[in-house]
Design a protein around this motif. Structure first.
Motif, PDB file in Angstrom:
ATOM      1  N   PHE A  43       0.830  -1.206   0.000  1.00 55.74           N
ATOM      2  CA  PHE A  43       0.000   0.000   0.000  1.00 55.74           C
ATOM      3  C   PHE A  43       0.863   1.253   0.000  1.00 55.74           C
ATOM      4  CE2 PHE A  43      -3.690  -2.561   1.514  1.00 55.74           C
ATOM      5  CZ  PHE A  43      -4.616  -2.090   0.608  1.00 55.74           C
ATOM      6  N   LEU A  46       2.481   1.679  -3.410  1.00 58.66           N
ATOM      7  CA  LEU A  46       1.507   2.130  -4.402  1.00 58.66           C
ATOM      8  C   LEU A  46       1.074   3.572  -4.137  1.00 58.66           C
ATOM      9  CD1 LEU A  46      -0.696  -1.078  -4.745  1.00 58.66           C
ATOM     10  CD2 LEU A  46       0.849  -0.136  -6.459  1.00 58.66           C
ATOM     11  N   ASP A  47       0.981   3.949  -2.860  1.00 61.84           N
ATOM     12  CA  ASP A  47       0.660   5.343  -2.533  1.00 61.84           C
ATOM     13  C   ASP A  47       1.753   6.280  -3.034  1.00 61.84           C
ATOM     14  OD1 ASP A  47      -1.653   4.540  -1.323  1.00 61.84           O
ATOM     15  OD2 ASP A  47      -0.858   4.610   0.723  1.00 61.84           O
ATOM     16  N   MET A 105      -5.229  -4.925 -10.344  1.00 57.67           N
ATOM     17  CA  MET A 105      -5.749  -4.020  -9.321  1.00 57.67           C
ATOM     18  C   MET A 105      -4.712  -2.970  -8.932  1.00 57.67           C
ATOM     19  SD  MET A 105      -8.856  -4.663  -8.828  1.00 57.67           S
ATOM     20  CE  MET A 105      -9.052  -3.609  -7.409  1.00 57.67           C
ATOM     21  N   LYS A 106      -3.438  -3.339  -8.965  1.00 55.92           N
ATOM     22  CA  LYS A 106      -2.387  -2.386  -8.608  1.00 55.92           C
ATOM     23  C   LYS A 106      -2.301  -1.274  -9.649  1.00 55.92           C
ATOM     24  CE  LYS A 106       0.360  -5.838  -6.121  1.00 55.92           C
ATOM     25  NZ  LYS A 106      -0.549  -6.966  -6.341  1.00 55.92           N
ATOM     26  N   TYR A 109      -5.252   0.883  -9.213  1.00 58.43           N
ATOM     27  CA  TYR A 109      -5.080   1.664  -7.984  1.00 58.43           C
ATOM     28  C   TYR A 109      -4.296   2.934  -8.269  1.00 58.43           C
ATOM     29  CZ  TYR A 109      -3.877   2.522  -3.035  1.00 58.43           C
ATOM     30  OH  TYR A 109      -3.713   3.070  -1.798  1.00 58.43           O
ATOM     31  N   PHE A 113      -5.854   6.866  -8.556  1.00 58.61           N
ATOM     32  CA  PHE A 113      -5.399   7.215  -7.216  1.00 58.61           C
ATOM     33  C   PHE A 113      -6.162   8.411  -6.620  1.00 58.61           C
ATOM     34  CE2 PHE A 113      -2.316   9.087  -4.182  1.00 58.61           C
ATOM     35  CZ  PHE A 113      -2.232   8.009  -3.313  1.00 58.61           C
ATOM     36  N   VAL A 116      -9.214   7.023  -5.209  1.00 66.28           N
ATOM     37  CA  VAL A 116      -8.879   6.220  -4.023  1.00 66.28           C
ATOM     38  C   VAL A 116      -8.731   7.114  -2.801  1.00 66.28           C
ATOM     39  CG1 VAL A 116      -7.132   4.725  -2.991  1.00 66.28           C
ATOM     40  CG2 VAL A 116      -7.799   4.374  -5.366  1.00 66.28           C
ATOM     41  N   TRP A 120     -11.806   6.649  -0.311  1.00 62.07           N
ATOM     42  CA  TRP A 120     -11.374   5.602   0.606  1.00 62.07           C
ATOM     43  C   TRP A 120     -10.457   6.138   1.697  1.00 62.07           C
ATOM     44  CZ3 TRP A 120      -7.120   1.471  -0.356  1.00 62.07           C
ATOM     45  CH2 TRP A 120      -7.067   0.617   0.738  1.00 62.07           C
ATOM     46  N   LYS A 121      -9.359   6.758   1.317  1.00 63.86           N
ATOM     47  CA  LYS A 121      -8.365   7.162   2.306  1.00 63.86           C
ATOM     48  C   LYS A 121      -8.883   8.269   3.231  1.00 63.86           C
ATOM     49  CE  LYS A 121      -4.164   5.612   0.043  1.00 63.86           C
ATOM     50  NZ  LYS A 121      -3.907   4.640   1.142  1.00 63.86           N
TER      51      LYS A 121
END
Length: 435
Positions: A43, A46-47, A105-106, A109, A113, A116, A120-121
């Protein structure tokens, strides 16, 4: 129909036993095995990648064409490839998504972003913070941004164009126009910042309007009332489907009343919190930074138009001009000579004490305003009145109190609504709904 005849139609034996359906029980572990959660380091990686990619996209689209500069400067022989970069990048992304089964999915993602982060975040952070004050602060900022979107977008875009004009042009007319607009922009920005810092917030009033619209909506009445079919005197017992509908409507009716009171209580806590002070501090800090930038660019433009407007021993850099443009500016390598430069310096020296005075005054009056803001108190009272109206409608519909409804939901084996109702009720002060 009396409440006794309504509740006498309930037969718990028609409910399906919990846990029925072996197929569903078998499928869940399989789903868990198939979709294993990612490790924390993935995570974070990817972030980082998503942030880097989208910072690059924003910089390229709105600030600087960085890839063109790098290729033309270091690899001029392949500069023609830049004409096909969109097809190349899009094609690579499609191929990676289609033929990389374990990494689809990556890639998605990273590609989405911003969504996301938004969906989500940020909600996840608010959930972990467990602070409604933080939620309301965010909603307040978002509401103000949307409400003043046209003004902010227009003025800031023109300010950005003025900054670009000062940087890219040496024409005296263009520079004069840019300087004039930047000065006007900062005056308006300062006036609006001071005005909004002392003006009663529109946020609480908008929440009251929102609650009124929701509580009076037809769909709320539909999902919280007993349908005519269930009230029919010819119906002796509820079927399993009818019982589920009745139980859902009962739980939703109690939840709506509790949620309205809970919303009013959290808004009241927000009104008396330090959130307004924090927002004001951020607004004034932003004003301070923008003031430094504006005066630095104005003085730089004056230097470009007339090098004799300032006295200096050697040609100053932009950083030296920026240091001179600070609101104190003592000991800088420049001193104003021309009338315009002197006027700008006087304006800077006037803005500094005005800025400090407005900031201190706002902090001194803010607590009193927060505590005595009649408009905000009236908005919260009306939200509580909406909750009282929902409970009144509930009593007329089901002919029982909220406390008795909770007990009956427990008897019916309700879990979802009871969890939410209990959590909200536990955080309300005693007799809060009786004010």
């Amino acid at each position: 129909m009396s409440v006794d005849s309504l509740w006498s139609k309930i037969d718990l034996s028609v409910k399906s036993p919990s846990g029925q359906g072996a197929a569903g029980g078998v499928a869940e572990p399989a789903a868990e095995e198939k979709f294993k959660p990612w490790a924390k380091w993935k995570f974070r990686l990817l972030d980082f990648i998503g942030s880097a990619v989208w910072i690059y996209v924003i910089v390229k689209l709105f600030i600087f064409d960085i890839d063109t500069y790098l290729i033309e400067d270091f690899f001029p022989g392949v500069a023609g490839v830049l004409d096909y970069r969109f097809l190349f990048t899009g094609g690579m992304f499609v191929l990676l998504v289609l033929f990389s089964k374990g990494r689809r999915m990556k890639y998605l993602y990273v590609a989405f972003f911003p969504l996301v982060v938004s969906f989500w975040k940020i909600p996840k952070w608010f959930y972990r913070a467990k602070s409604w004050i933080a939620v309301f602060t965010f909603l307040n900022v978002a509401a103000m941004a949307i409400r003043h979107l046209k003004w902010n977008a227009t003025t800031r875009f023109c300010a950005l164009l003025s900054l670009v004009g000062v940087t890219a042009s040496s024409n005296r007319v263009v520079l004069a126009l840019c300087v004039g607009y930047l000065g006007l922009y900062f005056i308006l920005l300062m006036a609006r910042t001071i005005w909004f810092s002392i003006k009663p917030s529109h946020f609480l009033k908008s929440q009251q309007t929102l609650i009124d619209k929701i509580s009076g909506a037809s769909f709320i009445a539909q999902i919280t009332s007993v349908s005519p079919e269930l009230k029919d005197s010819n119906l002796e017992k509820f079927s399993a489907v009818q019982l589920a509908t009745f139980q859902s409507n009962l739980g939703m009716a109690v939840l709506c009343g509790r949620a309205t009171y809970y919303w009013a209580y959290q808004l009241e806590k927000y009104r008396t919190s330090a959130a307004a002070l924090v927002l004001s501090a951020v607004a004034y800090a932003s004003l301070y930074v923008q003031g430094i930038v504006v005066f630095s660019v104005i003085n730089w433009a004056l230097l470009e138009m007339d090098p004799a407007a300032f006295a200096y021993s050697e040609t100053p850099s932009f950083l030296q001009v920026a240091y001179y443009s600070l609101f104190h500016g003592a000991g800088s390598a420049l001193s104003p000579v021309s009338p315009v430069a002197v006027a700008v310096k006087i304006a800077t020296n006037i803005v500094a004490p005005l800025f400090v005075t407005a900031l201190v005054t706002q902090f001194l009056i803010n607590r009193r305003q927060v505590e005595q803001d009649a408009a905000a108190e009236e908005a919260i009272k009306k939200i509580k009145a909406a909750g009282a109206e929902l409970e009144k409608r509930f009593r007329l519909e089901y002919e029982i109190s909220t406390e008795e409804a909770v007990a009956r939901l427990q008897a019916l084996g309700e879990n979802f609504f009871l969890t939410a109702i209990t959590a909200m009720s536990s955080q309300l002060p005693p007799d809060y709904d009786s004010d």
